[in-house]
Scaffold this motif. Structure first.
Motif, PDB file in Angstrom:
ATOM      1  N   LEU A  98       0.826  -1.215   0.000  1.00  0.00           N
ATOM      2  CA  LEU A  98       0.000   0.000   0.000  1.00  0.00           C
ATOM      3  C   LEU A  98       0.857   1.260   0.000  1.00  0.00           C
ATOM      4  N   ARG A  99       1.874   1.265   0.845  1.00  0.00           N
ATOM      5  CA  ARG A  99       2.703   2.450   1.070  1.00  0.00           C
ATOM      6  C   ARG A  99       3.529   2.775  -0.171  1.00  0.00           C
ATOM      7  N   GLY A 100       3.309   3.948  -0.740  1.00  0.00           N
ATOM      8  CA  GLY A 100       4.051   4.365  -1.931  1.00  0.00           C
ATOM      9  C   GLY A 100       3.312   4.063  -3.211  1.00  0.00           C
ATOM     10  N   ALA A 101       2.539   2.957  -3.230  1.00  0.00           N
ATOM     11  CA  ALA A 101       1.817   2.578  -4.447  1.00  0.00           C
ATOM     12  C   ALA A 101       0.383   3.100  -4.426  1.00  0.00           C
ATOM     13  N   ARG A 102      -0.379   2.745  -3.376  1.00  0.00           N
ATOM     14  CA  ARG A 102      -1.776   3.174  -3.291  1.00  0.00           C
ATOM     15  C   ARG A 102      -1.958   4.393  -2.391  1.00  0.00           C
ATOM     16  N   ILE A 103      -1.014   4.591  -1.462  1.00  0.00           N
ATOM     17  CA  ILE A 103      -1.042   5.781  -0.597  1.00  0.00           C
ATOM     18  C   ILE A 103       0.318   6.477  -0.711  1.00  0.00           C
ATOM     19  N   GLY A 104       0.336   7.679  -1.254  1.00  0.00           N
ATOM     20  CA  GLY A 104       1.577   8.447  -1.397  1.00  0.00           C
ATOM     21  C   GLY A 104       1.646   9.543  -0.347  1.00  0.00           C
ATOM     22  N   LYS A 105       2.855  10.014  -0.096  1.00  0.00           N
ATOM     23  CA  LYS A 105       3.008  11.080   0.908  1.00  0.00           C
ATOM     24  C   LYS A 105       4.038  12.110   0.461  1.00  0.00           C
ATOM     25  N   ILE A 106       3.679  13.389   0.652  1.00  0.00           N
ATOM     26  CA  ILE A 106       4.612  14.503   0.437  1.00  0.00           C
ATOM     27  C   ILE A 106       4.987  15.027   1.815  1.00  0.00           C
ATOM     28  N   PHE A 107       6.282  15.104   2.087  1.00  0.00           N
ATOM     29  CA  PHE A 107       6.735  15.551   3.399  1.00  0.00           C
ATOM     30  C   PHE A 107       6.942  17.062   3.413  1.00  0.00           C
TER      31      PHE A 107
END
Length: 630
Positions: A98-107
């Motif tokens: 999920l992390r990075g593929a289906r849920i992305g994050k901008i810091f």
């Protein structure tokens, strides 16, 4: 509403941290949702629990944290039941998928979030390598396509660049490209524009909205800036000390805020409609008692000049090496400061405004003798006569150091972590041999009282204070020697709006009580509008417009000033950002300024045109002042 219609639904989330002294409850029974294709803004001050919630959604909480409750993620690409992220093994294959593929994050800080050792392209394509089965050339093609979508003019070149070669705005774009390259269903944006200028912030906000629409993506926007929320959010969730205070659609919440905390946040934001003398309403007021500090008696000295500092034609150039660590060949020098002139009048606050890289901080360093200019003059008009700032030495320089002090941008790095607050405040008094050891301690106690901190805190170290408290300590240190002039370099840019209101009100109170003069440097025009009497606007190393505050805000003449004003996001639904106008104006792009403000010939230098009442605008020599007013 059932969890099946929500992309993300958080139910009764509790997050606590194990500490030596016991347990800290960071999030208490928080429930919120993010709808498919919509922007939900999570709003609150630093320490309210916003970022901890985002970490729990990504499954990256630290080991000392314990989370209970449900975090249900309903992936639109699958027909399966919603996944409870909180129940998944912390580093198992499911959460990693999920992390990075289906849920992305901008810091929040792109410089520390990007690896300095790898190219931008390597870091973006690594996400594809982990999550999608692609060849190396396909990964490069997809990465370059994404770099083009986020606004890089030459994606092929950008792919091979390192983060240090990019500006702050372009680094943030690279971060967005990395977060979106796998086309996630949910993007978590954690304070994505806090460290950016208002013009760059407006570009990033427009970009996020465009990409959200293009990919039909939902966004959880974490911010403390209500102006940003008003411009891009569909729903708002207000959090305070780990508890959700108010949640709902942006329209009713902004027009009829119910909770006192949200009303307080709105009242703490400086805006252009404030009446003369009106104060910001900080959530927690600081009791200020500066009347007995050093300097008040001096402030009433009638022999003092009307002007504290005279700056004339200062120029500072920097050369850059063409290539190689040991290659001494230097390219043509770049003028960081190009013929800057201004006066600072006694008792006033002169605002110096411009984007990052325009030369504001270089000017402040020249005034403090930290940088030597190529040419020009700086004269300090003291109570005991004039001092040539750039030529002063020995005793004159010692006098100058006590008369001009600086408040720095970052309250963390500007205070020594190895010194107690008492030692930090004593240091300038000891260096300049002011008074006896006993009287110095008395002065330190008065300084603490002046900034609204308890004397009991004197034996603590900087790390045990909040950002706003550390900035107050930095102000106290600058006041220790009773200066005439304080140079404030972005003193509130790293602070929440509520803490920002405290510091701005404190600076105003100190100016009134001690008769201080300020040079206030910032990229936030709303903050400068609240603080300054006159404002100088800087672009490309030059002052392009200088005027009294009311004149500049109501009748700006230079295209660059107009762009800066248009880029400030208002916490008002009826005054949205005009993204189309901002795009066409181009801020510092001189090709959009028009013939009156750009000289086509090197032999025809621009001139400061006097429009009357202290209003100066940089324009071509042959342009009449009446044409500029039209």
């Amino acid at each position: 509403m059932s969890s099946g219609s929500d992309l993300l639904r958080i139910e009764n989330l509790k997050i606590s941290f194990s500490l030596l002294g016991g347990q800290l409850d960071a999030v208490k029974d928080a429930s919120l949702r993010v709808l498919p294709g919509k922007v939900t803004a999570l709003v609150g001050e630093s320490g309210s629990g916003k970022s901890v919630i985002s970490q729990s959604v990504m499954g990256i909480l630290p080991k000392t944290a314990t989370a209970t409750g449900k975090i249900l993620f309903n992936d639109p690409e699958t027909d399966a039941e919603p996944i409870d992220i909180n129940s998944l093994p912390k580093d198992g294959p499911q959460i990693r998928a999920l992390r990075g593929a289906r849920i992305g994050k901008i810091f929040q800080e792109p410089m520390t979030s990007l690896s300095p050792l790898h190219t931008i392209g390597d870091q973006i394509s690594e996400t594809l390598r982990i999550h999608i089965n692609m060849s190396k050339s396909e990964r490069r093609d997809r990465s370059e396509e994404m770099l083009g979508l986020v606004g890089f003019p030459n994606p092929r070149r950008a792919f091979d660049m390192y983060p240090f070669e990019l500006s702050g705005g372009m680094r943030q774009r690279a971060m967005i490209a990395m977060a979106l390259v796998c086309k996630p269903a949910l993007l978590i944006a954690d304070e994505p524009t806090t460290a950016l200028d208002v013009t760059i912030q407006a570009q990033i906000l427009e970009l996020l909205l465009e990409l959200q629409s293009k990919f039909n993506m939902a966004m959880l926007l974490i911010t403390h800036d209500l102006g940003v929320v008003a411009n891009i959010a569909d729903e708002v969730v207000v959090i305070y000390h780990g508890q959700i205070m108010e949640a709902g659609e942006v329209e009713p919440i902004f027009r009829r805020p119910g909770h006192p905390y949200l009303k307080g946040l709105m009242a703490a934001v400086p805006h252009f409609d404030m009446k003369p003398g009106e104060r910001l309403k900080a959530l927690r007021e600081i009791p200020v008692n500066a009347g007995h500090l050093l300097g008040k008696e001096a402030a009433s000295n009638e022999n003092a000049s009307d002007v504290v500092l005279t700056v004339r034609d200062i120029i500072k150039s920097y050369g850059t090496r063409k290539s190689g660590m040991f290659d001494r060949e230097v390219s043509a020098p770049v003028r960081a400061v190009d013929g800057v002139s201004f006066d600072i009048k006694r008792g006033e606050c002169l605002g110096l405004v411009g984007e990052s890289g325009c030369g504001k901080t270089t000017v402040s360093k020249i005034l403090m003798r930290a940088v030597t200019p190529d040419s020009g003059s700086v004269v300090y008009h003291g109570r005991d006569g004039e001092i040539d700032v750039l030529g002063a030495s020995a005793e004159r320089l010692r006098t100058l150091r006590t008369s001009i002090q600086m408040v720095f941008q970052d309250p963390v790095s500007s205070l020594s972590p190895r010194m107690t607050i008492q030692n930090i405040l004593l240091e300038p008094l000891e260096i300049h041999q002011r008074g006896t050891p006993a009287s110095r301690l008395e002065t330190v106690a008065k300084l603490m009282e002046a900034i609204g901190l308890d004397k009991r805190y004197l034996n603590r170290y900087p790390h045990s204070f909040s950002g706003g408290q550390r900035q107050r300590i930095g102000i106290a240190r600058a006041l220790a020697l009773g200066p005439d002039l304080l140079i404030c370099d972005e003193p509130v840019s790293a602070l929440d709006v509520s803490v920002q209101a405290q510091i701005l009100n404190l600076l105003k109170d100190l100016q009134k009580d001690l008769g201080l003069t300020y040079l206030f440097i910032s990229h936030n025009l709303a903050v400068v509008d609240y603080m300054a009497d006159r404002i100088a606007v800087m672009c490309g190393g030059r002052i392009v417009e200088l005027a009294p505050r009311t004149t500049l805000m109501r009748s700006p003449v230079h295209p660059y000033t107009k762009s800066l004003l248009a880029a400030v996001p208002f916490p008002d639904l009826d005054r949205p950002l005009d993204f189309a106008m901002l795009r066409s104006s181009g801020a510092s792009d001189t090709s959009n300024w028009g013939n009156m403000f750009v000289s086509p010939d090197v032999d025809e230098p621009l001139q400061a045109k006097d429009l009357g009442d202290g209003h100066l605008v940089l324009a071509r020599r042959n342009v009449d002042a009446r044409e500029l007013r039209l």
